[in-house]
Scaffold this motif. Structure first.
Motif, PDB file in Angstrom:
ATOM      1  N   ALA A   1     -15.895  10.491   7.790  1.00 36.17           N
ATOM      2  CA  ALA A   1     -17.063  10.303   6.927  1.00 36.17           C
ATOM      3  C   ALA A   1     -16.945  11.111   5.641  1.00 36.17           C
ATOM      4  O   ALA A   1     -17.452  10.707   4.592  1.00 36.17           O
ATOM      5  N   LEU A   2     -16.248  12.237   5.690  1.00 36.14           N
ATOM      6  CA  LEU A   2     -16.066  13.033   4.475  1.00 36.14           C
ATOM      7  C   LEU A   2     -15.341  12.207   3.410  1.00 36.14           C
ATOM      8  O   LEU A   2     -15.726  12.177   2.242  1.00 36.14           O
ATOM      9  N   GLY A   3     -14.275  11.528   3.849  1.00 43.97           N
ATOM     10  CA  GLY A   3     -13.542  10.685   2.905  1.00 43.97           C
ATOM     11  C   GLY A   3     -14.415   9.564   2.369  1.00 43.97           C
ATOM     12  O   GLY A   3     -14.406   9.264   1.165  1.00 43.97           O
ATOM     13  N   VAL A   4     -15.174   8.961   3.284  1.00 46.59           N
ATOM     14  CA  VAL A   4     -16.032   7.840   2.881  1.00 46.59           C
ATOM     15  C   VAL A   4     -17.113   8.308   1.897  1.00 46.59           C
ATOM     16  O   VAL A   4     -17.529   7.558   1.011  1.00 46.59           O
ATOM     17  N   THR A   5     -17.547   9.569   2.025  1.00 43.13           N
ATOM     18  CA  THR A   5     -18.558  10.101   1.104  1.00 43.13           C
ATOM     19  C   THR A   5     -18.096   9.964  -0.347  1.00 43.13           C
ATOM     20  O   THR A   5     -18.847   9.526  -1.215  1.00 43.13           O
ATOM     21  N   PHE A   6     -16.847  10.342  -0.595  1.00 44.73           N
ATOM     22  CA  PHE A   6     -16.325  10.242  -1.961  1.00 44.73           C
ATOM     23  C   PHE A   6     -16.326   8.797  -2.442  1.00 44.73           C
ATOM     24  O   PHE A   6     -16.695   8.493  -3.562  1.00 44.73           O
ATOM     25  N   ILE A   7     -15.878   7.922  -1.547  1.00 40.21           N
ATOM     26  CA  ILE A   7     -15.734   6.520  -1.959  1.00 40.21           C
ATOM     27  C   ILE A   7     -17.096   5.887  -2.220  1.00 40.21           C
ATOM     28  O   ILE A   7     -17.278   5.193  -3.218  1.00 40.21           O
ATOM     29  N   ILE A   8     -18.066   6.168  -1.355  1.00 42.44           N
ATOM     30  CA  ILE A   8     -19.400   5.585  -1.574  1.00 42.44           C
ATOM     31  C   ILE A   8     -20.050   6.197  -2.812  1.00 42.44           C
ATOM     32  O   ILE A   8     -20.788   5.523  -3.522  1.00 42.44           O
TER      33      ILE A   8
ATOM     34  N   ASP B   1     -15.258   1.686   1.866  1.00 44.20           N
ATOM     35  CA  ASP B   1     -13.947   1.640   2.515  1.00 44.20           C
ATOM     36  C   ASP B   1     -14.133   1.244   3.972  1.00 44.20           C
ATOM     37  O   ASP B   1     -14.654   2.013   4.772  1.00 44.20           O
ATOM     38  N   LEU B   2     -13.718   0.035   4.283  1.00 45.14           N
ATOM     39  CA  LEU B   2     -13.838  -0.458   5.659  1.00 45.14           C
ATOM     40  C   LEU B   2     -12.588  -0.159   6.472  1.00 45.14           C
ATOM     41  O   LEU B   2     -12.533  -0.450   7.654  1.00 45.14           O
ATOM     42  N   SER B   3     -11.563   0.397   5.819  1.00 42.57           N
ATOM     43  CA  SER B   3     -10.283   0.538   6.507  1.00 42.57           C
ATOM     44  C   SER B   3     -10.107   1.893   7.176  1.00 42.57           C
ATOM     45  O   SER B   3      -9.115   2.117   7.852  1.00 42.57           O
ATOM     46  N   VAL B   4     -11.080   2.813   7.014  1.00 43.43           N
ATOM     47  CA  VAL B   4     -10.827   4.181   7.489  1.00 43.43           C
ATOM     48  C   VAL B   4     -10.530   4.251   8.986  1.00 43.43           C
ATOM     49  O   VAL B   4      -9.692   5.034   9.418  1.00 43.43           O
TER      50      VAL B   4
ATOM     51  N   VAL C   1      -5.007  -1.504  -5.390  1.00 48.56           N
ATOM     52  CA  VAL C   1      -5.460  -2.900  -5.298  1.00 48.56           C
ATOM     53  C   VAL C   1      -6.832  -3.055  -5.966  1.00 48.56           C
ATOM     54  O   VAL C   1      -7.082  -4.018  -6.685  1.00 48.56           O
ATOM     55  N   ILE C   2      -7.684  -2.053  -5.757  1.00 45.65           N
ATOM     56  CA  ILE C   2      -9.038  -2.128  -6.322  1.00 45.65           C
ATOM     57  C   ILE C   2      -9.020  -1.924  -7.834  1.00 45.65           C
ATOM     58  O   ILE C   2      -9.628  -2.683  -8.579  1.00 45.65           O
ATOM     59  N   SER C   3      -8.293  -0.889  -8.306  1.00 44.22           N
ATOM     60  CA  SER C   3      -8.403  -0.552  -9.724  1.00 44.22           C
ATOM     61  C   SER C   3      -7.433  -1.349 -10.591  1.00 44.22           C
ATOM     62  O   SER C   3      -7.730  -1.620 -11.754  1.00 44.22           O
ATOM     63  N   ARG C   4      -6.280  -1.725 -10.058  1.00 40.37           N
ATOM     64  CA  ARG C   4      -5.307  -2.456 -10.889  1.00 40.37           C
ATOM     65  C   ARG C   4      -5.450  -3.966 -10.737  1.00 40.37           C
ATOM     66  O   ARG C   4      -5.447  -4.709 -11.695  1.00 40.37           O
TER      67      ARG C   4
ATOM     68  N   PHE D   1     -14.826  -4.110  -1.122  1.00 36.29           N
ATOM     69  CA  PHE D   1     -15.149  -4.658   0.202  1.00 36.29           C
ATOM     70  C   PHE D   1     -13.989  -5.481   0.747  1.00 36.29           C
ATOM     71  O   PHE D   1     -13.556  -5.322   1.886  1.00 36.29           O
ATOM     72  N   ILE D   2     -13.449  -6.356  -0.109  1.00 31.94           N
ATOM     73  CA  ILE D   2     -12.366  -7.235   0.322  1.00 31.94           C
ATOM     74  C   ILE D   2     -11.055  -6.465   0.464  1.00 31.94           C
ATOM     75  O   ILE D   2     -10.330  -6.620   1.454  1.00 31.94           O
ATOM     76  N   ALA D   3     -10.766  -5.625  -0.521  1.00 30.82           N
ATOM     77  CA  ALA D   3      -9.496  -4.895  -0.499  1.00 30.82           C
ATOM     78  C   ALA D   3      -9.378  -4.065   0.773  1.00 30.82           C
ATOM     79  O   ALA D   3      -8.344  -4.080   1.452  1.00 30.82           O
ATOM     80  N   THR D   4     -10.471  -3.346   1.117  1.00 28.18           N
ATOM     81  CA  THR D   4     -10.380  -2.461   2.268  1.00 28.18           C
ATOM     82  C   THR D   4     -10.525  -3.235   3.585  1.00 28.18           C
ATOM     83  O   THR D   4     -10.030  -2.799   4.612  1.00 28.18           O
ATOM     84  N   LEU D   5     -11.175  -4.390   3.504  1.00 34.62           N
ATOM     85  CA  LEU D   5     -11.202  -5.255   4.701  1.00 34.62           C
ATOM     86  C   LEU D   5      -9.783  -5.722   5.013  1.00 34.62           C
ATOM     87  O   LEU D   5      -9.350  -5.739   6.170  1.00 34.62           O
ATOM     88  N   GLY D   6      -9.056  -6.069   3.957  1.00 33.82           N
ATOM     89  CA  GLY D   6      -7.652  -6.458   4.133  1.00 33.82           C
ATOM     90  C   GLY D   6      -6.849  -5.314   4.709  1.00 33.82           C
ATOM     91  O   GLY D   6      -6.097  -5.487   5.678  1.00 33.82           O
ATOM     92  N   MET D   7      -7.037  -4.114   4.145  1.00 34.78           N
ATOM     93  CA  MET D   7      -6.297  -2.953   4.635  1.00 34.78           C
ATOM     94  C   MET D   7      -6.655  -2.662   6.089  1.00 34.78           C
ATOM     95  O   MET D   7      -5.816  -2.243   6.882  1.00 34.78           O
ATOM     96  N   MET D   8      -7.921  -2.914   6.445  1.00 31.12           N
ATOM     97  CA  MET D   8      -8.355  -2.697   7.825  1.00 31.12           C
ATOM     98  C   MET D   8      -7.498  -3.528   8.787  1.00 31.12           C
ATOM     99  O   MET D   8      -7.006  -3.033   9.803  1.00 31.12           O
ATOM    100  N   MET D   9      -7.295  -4.799   8.424  1.00 28.09           N
ATOM    101  CA  MET D   9      -6.501  -5.671   9.287  1.00 28.09           C
ATOM    102  C   MET D   9      -5.022  -5.271   9.264  1.00 28.09           C
ATOM    103  O   MET D   9      -4.346  -5.263  10.297  1.00 28.09           O
ATOM    104  N   ILE D  10      -4.529  -4.966   8.060  1.00 24.75           N
ATOM    105  CA  ILE D  10      -3.120  -4.593   7.922  1.00 24.75           C
ATOM    106  C   ILE D  10      -2.813  -3.363   8.765  1.00 24.75           C
ATOM    107  O   ILE D  10      -1.844  -3.333   9.539  1.00 24.75           O
TER     108      ILE D  10
END
Lengths: 516, 342
Positions: B64-71, B77-80, B123-126, B132-141
């Motif tokens: 959750a600490l990491g997610v705090t920064f992202i939110i 970040d759905l991939s954590v 993926v998100i910035s470049r 939502f989509i980028a990290t959903l993809g990473m979640m599956m990967i």
């Protein structure tokens, strides 16, 4: 005026579908205020965004301090000493003023990635002091008024040691006294040798503040003239490429005594205090006041967009309960928001859909199917009647100019068959030519028996258009004037009639130049 | 006078605008939950169970600490959760299968998380794929890779155990604090995992409040365009924020592997929602610009206390999901109320 500081020549820029700049040129001397004017879409902002590194140019040269320069991004512009203050304020509400001023180049502590908050605050304080701004660097940006936020943006630009300061419509949201304060700071900068580019739609201001004026039209530079000698009529004719008259039309006495809307003892928190007034049939009722006087709040309350604490609203003599915009529309009240892009239009939809938006019930058949033929016919009719300049009714509203967008909103409320129209800053951000068309339209609507409340911060506009003028200050109505007796001075006096407690507050509004 | 005026306004509004109210509310909620379960079950407040709660909080808290920064940047970040699992499997591979020293294995795990986060950020910035989509993809990967990598040794999906390196388990389950605590509270074992959580939280709070990265995290969340126009390289800093988030996931991966003494490749799905829930309950605004590390830690404790209490009350796991879901919706609703008022 000093030496030539900057020269832009042969600048070309195209966006998909638009040739925004076509061989445009511009020059700036140090220690001059150079006004840049033109109708919306003339290319002023685009030219300046190229200068400040936001857009790349397609062709042309920029010569700065005697050398050709390349400005690929905002940071490069900052390094050169070129700063731009944008029309939409660009502060971060969650950061303090000091943090805002130094974002992107914070003083660091002993370790290179650690911030030196003390230094940030101290340097910002010094900066504010040098501008005679009485603000606490540790205040959150969200807690400032728009005018003060703008001062902070100027402070931020100055902290780059800017040689060129570009201001895009800096006075659009300011009151008269705040504009004076802004001009004081602009003159102070000019005396220090800073070159200032001043983009504005308010032509009266230009003669006051600028040394030279460059007029643009359709992406081209029309001419650069001396501000001292040129007349406003001449500027306008250069802008529009034709001569339009800006004289005020006759405001007829309002013979119709029928009251269509009456508001009694409206209250909502500190924003609306005991507001009562009447609106007659065929009348244009002006609402004047400073920013934050509560005019928009009253409009939104009548329209049911915000809840009220107490008060009664009568439409044509009948007491009505308005709890939502839907109720208001049912009672024939339409509201044209000051921020038409956010609240007035679905920008991604076409003209036809927007015109039908508030009254879809009219166009829906028994099975809930929209009758396209009927919406098309209605849209065509209003595009014609309001002279909306659009290639077709299928054009996305996003692609229309500000004035034509405003007309689409008007068309929408006329379609909804509303008799009471509340216009909130109807000409904000609209160029001169379109402005007079909007004025004409309002007059026609009033003649047809529509009743209009017009909220405006531009006093000449209020004076020119209104049958009666109500002046508000801090949530209260401080006076009512008829068209005959109203003057700019009279309105301003009422608009600043603050209660004693808050008057002290006014002194604190950071005005070194004039303490009331 | 200007100060007098501003203090007046901040005094009035900031109670609702700042997250102070929600933090207070969250803390009060935590205490109420604790008291209620203590009354309902005598076992709940035993030292062993409190340690259980602390342990459960540790992994989710670090995530959750990491997610705090992202939110706080107004991202998500759905991939954590699955990145955590991938990191655990990588640590397992390094230590148990390739026989690398434990510290190297830990580093491999943490850096796996950083790399996944870095890729998210790029993926998100470049490529400008929505978070939502980028990290959903990473979640599956990450989930897929964790399963694939676990088959390296035997050819089938199976946990990797750390049987040859007992020291690895001590990283979270040992207790360097016990000798210090024994005179005051004998028999209380505060596992290292809890210590790691608090050190990580201190570091996170420091980064958010005192460093350039933290400042830009808030600035981007508050007004990304303005930050860009201020000359900040938004793409790079945003990438850095996601990489930082990934690093915390990597650390969580090492911790969960150590705690279970094995890398479980099928674990991880659902952890991201618990982490996001902890962040939101703590008062970090989903609309960005406002993040709080202390709030996140309180939020993580609320989730794990509740889960633990419900389990002790013999509430079936299926119902625990329902309760967690309801709490997330309630927390987000509170966030919306807070914003409406300001």
């Amino acid at each position: 005026m000093g030496d030539l500081l900057l020269k832009m020549e042969g600048i070309d820029k195209s966006f998909p579908g638009v040739h925004a700049l076509d061989n445009a040129r511009f020059e700036l001397r140090s220690g001059e205020v150079h006004a840049l004017v033109g109708e919306n879409g003339a290319g002023k902002s685009t030219l300046m965004k190229i200068l400040s590194g936001i857009y790349p140019k397609d062709a042309g040269v920029i010569i700065y301090q005697g050398q050709e320069v390349d400005i690929p991004n905002p940071r490069a512009a900052q390094h050169l000493g070129i700063s731009m203050i944008h029309q939409e304020l660009n502060l971060m509400n969650h950061l303090t003023l000091a943090q805002n001023v130094f974002v992107g180049r914070e003083p660091r502590g002993r370790l290179p990635f650690i911030l030196d908050e003390k230094k940030i605050n101290a340097q910002t304080q010094a900066l504010f002091d040098s501008m005679h701004l009485r603000l606490d660097p540790r205040t959150l940006a969200a807690d400032l008024t728009v005018a003060k936020q703008q001062m902070v943006e100027i402070a931020k630009a100055l902290s780059f040691n800017s040689q060129v300061l570009i201001m895009d419509e800096p006075t659009a949201a300011l009151t008269e006294s705040e504009i004076e304060e802004l001009f004081r700071i602009i003159r102070q900068l000019r005396n220090k040798g800073v070159g200032i580019v001043y983009i504005s739609h308010r032509l009266e201001e230009l003669k006051q503040i600028s040394d030279r004026i460059t007029v643009m039209r359709d992406g081209r530079t029309v001419d650069t003239v001396d501000a001292a000698t040129v007349t406003i009529d001449r500027i306008i004719s250069m802008m529009v490429g034709r001569t339009i008259y800006e004289s005020s039309p006759e405001v007829p006495d309002n013979p119709n005594p029928e009251v269509v809307l009456e508001v009694r003892n409206l209250n909502r928190g500190a924003a609306i205090k005991d507001v009562s007034f009447q609106l007659k049939k065929g009348e244009i009722l002006g609402f004047a006041g400073l920013m934050g006087a509560g005019r928009t709040e009253v409009a939104r309350a009548i329209f049911g967009a915000d809840p009220i604490d107490s008060g009664e609203i009568y439409v044509k003599g009948v007491k009505v309960a308005i709890n939502s915009p839907r109720d208001a529309v049912r009672h024939g009240i339409g509201y044209l928001s000051e921020d038409r892009k956010r609240y007035g239009l679905a920008l991604g939809m076409d003209v036809e859909a927007n015109i039908a938006l508030a009254s879809f019930e009219q166009f829906v058949g028994p099975l809930g199917v929209v009758n396209d033929g009927k919406t098309r016919a209605t849209a065509e009719r209003y595009v014609g009647a309001l002279a909306i300049k659009t290639p077709s009714i299928q054009q996305l509203v996003r692609n229309l100019s500000g004035g034509n967008q405003q007309k689409v909103v008007i068309g929408k409320w006329l379609t909804a068959d509303t008799d009471i129209l509340i216009f909130d800053e109807p000409t904000r951000g609209i160029d001169v030519g379109a402005k007079s068309e909007i004025y004409k339209l309002l007059n026609e609507l009033a003649h047809q028996g529509k009743s209009i409340i017009m909220i405006s911060s531009e006093l000449p506009e209020i004076l020119r258009m209104s049958h009666r003028i109500i002046v508000m200050c801090e949530g209260r109505i401080t006076g009512e004037l008829t068209a005959g007796e109203a003057t700019q001075e009279g309105i301003m006096r009422l608009a600043t009639q603050r209660s004693v407690m808050v008057a002290t507050d006014d002194n604190s509004s950071a005005n070194g130049a004039r303490v009331s | 006078m200007a100060t007098a005026e501003t203090t007046l306004t901040t005094g009035k509004q900031s109670i609702f605008r700042s997250s102070a109210a929600q933090k207070l509310l969250a803390f009060a909620a935590l205490i109420v939950i604790f008291v209620v379960f203590s009354i309902l079950s005598p076992f709940f407040r035993t030292p062993e169970n409190v340690v259980n709660i602390l342990l459960a909080t540790a992994v989710n808290g670090v995530l959750a600490l990491g997610v705090t920064f992202i939110i706080t940047t107004a991202g998500i970040d759905l991939s954590v959760g699955t990145v955590m699992t991938l990191s655990a499997v990588m640590t397992g591979l390094a230590i148990s299968i390739y026989g690398l020293p434990v510290p190297v294995g830990i580093l491999v795990g943490v850096l796996t998380g950083s790399t996944a986060g870095l890729i998210n950020g790029l993926v998100i910035s470049r490529m400008r794929v929505p978070p939502f989509i980028a990290t959903l993809g990473m979640m599956m990967i990450a989930r897929g890779l964790a399963l694939v990598l676990s088959t390296i040794e035997t050819g089938t999906v199976k946990p990797i155990y750390f049987s040859d390196t007992p020291v690895f388990r001590q990283i979270t389950m040992g207790s360097v604090l016990s000798p210090l605590l024994s005179p005051i509270a004998p028999g209380v074992n505060v596992p290292n995992a809890v210590l790691i959580l608090f050190i990580a939280a201190l570091i996170a709070a420091f980064i958010l409040a005192k460093t350039v990265l933290g400042r830009y995290t808030v600035a981007m969340g508050s007004n990304e365009e303005a930050t860009r126009l201020s000359g900040v390289n938004v793409a790079n800093w945003k990438t850095a924020v996601y990489a930082l988030g990934g690093t915390f996931s990597g650390l969580a991966g090492v911790m969960i592997a150590s705690r279970l003494n094995s890398a479980q490749p099928a674990l991880g799905v659902g952890y991201e929602l618990e982490a996001i829930a902890a962040v939101v309950i703590g008062g970090t605004s989903l609309s960005g610009g406002q993040g709080t590390v202390l709030g996140t830690i309180i939020g993580a404790f609320i989730i794990s206390t509740l889960t633990n209490g419900l389990r002790i009350m013999n509430v079936p796991q299926e119902w625990q999901f329902v309760v967690t879901g309801l709490i997330v919706i309630l927390a987000v609703y509170l966030d919306i109320l807070r914003r409406r008022r300001s």
